[in-house]
Scaffold this active site. Sequence first.
Site, short mmCIF file in Angstrom:
data_model
loop_
_atom_site.label_atom_id
_atom_site.label_comp_id
_atom_site.label_asym_id
_atom_site.label_seq_id
_atom_site.Cartn_x
_atom_site.Cartn_y
_atom_site.Cartn_z
N SER A 290 -42.32 -25.86 -66.33
CA SER A 290 -41.07 -25.43 -65.62
C SER A 290 -41.63 -25.01 -63.69
CB SER A 290 -40.64 -24.19 -66.47
OG SER A 290 -40.70 -24.52 -68.37
N ARG B 74 -50.95 -25.59 -73.89
CA ARG B 74 -51.05 -27.14 -73.33
C ARG B 74 -52.11 -26.82 -73.59
NH1 ARG B 74 -46.49 -25.90 -69.25
NH2 ARG B 74 -47.55 -24.28 -69.61
N LYS C 34 -36.75 -10.34 -61.63
CA LYS C 34 -37.35 -11.39 -61.28
C LYS C 34 -36.37 -12.35 -61.27
CE LYS C 34 -41.34 -14.51 -62.34
NZ LYS C 34 -42.17 -13.91 -63.93
N HIS D 69 -41.07 -28.29 -73.67
CA HIS D 69 -40.77 -26.78 -74.89
C HIS D 69 -39.61 -27.65 -76.21
CE1 HIS D 69 -40.08 -24.85 -71.05
NE2 HIS D 69 -40.82 -23.95 -71.79
#
Length: 158
Positions: A128, A90, A41, A17
């Site tokens: 992450s 990515r 969530k 990030h």
Amino acid sequence: MTIAIYPGSFDPITYGHIDVLSRASKLFDKIIIAILINPSKKPFLPIDDKIKLIEDSVQRFKNVEVDSFTGLTVEYAKLKNANALIRGLRAVSDFEYEMQMAQMNKSLYPELETIFLTPKPEFNFVSSTLVREIAKLGGDISQYVPETVNKYLSNIVR
Ligand code: PNS
């Protein structure tokens, strides 16, 4: 003034990030890291801790702010007068989801451009999700996250 938002879960923020952010900070006058609060969530990190960790990790970028939001990203972008939305791309595996989201956001708010930036190859596999898993299982995550995040995660999983 060119303003970009960089939305995401940042659960936690990684060097991937930060690499994307460092590229974006050269392209825009102001970048707002916008942490999504998703009521349906439960995140791994509480929002207040996420904000503190991100602020600590990005303090060297003078044109970067940290904020949180709920609801639609495009509505948040309008509120902040942002011209662009930054996303890191990515691998090919990111592509389908990112393309769908970019096109949907464009349809919802045509004035906002999604800009994809790729991190350095050494961060291409860092996510992450994997960082959380490695930390929970007692592995070393120091190469993937800032020191402040590493210390925080080591303390909470101990
Ligand atoms: O870091 P993430 O989890 O990949 O980020 C995803 C995020 C927060 C950018 C995306 O889920 C999002 O924009 N959520 C806000 C709700 C929204 O606008 N949904 C429609 C997207 S087309």
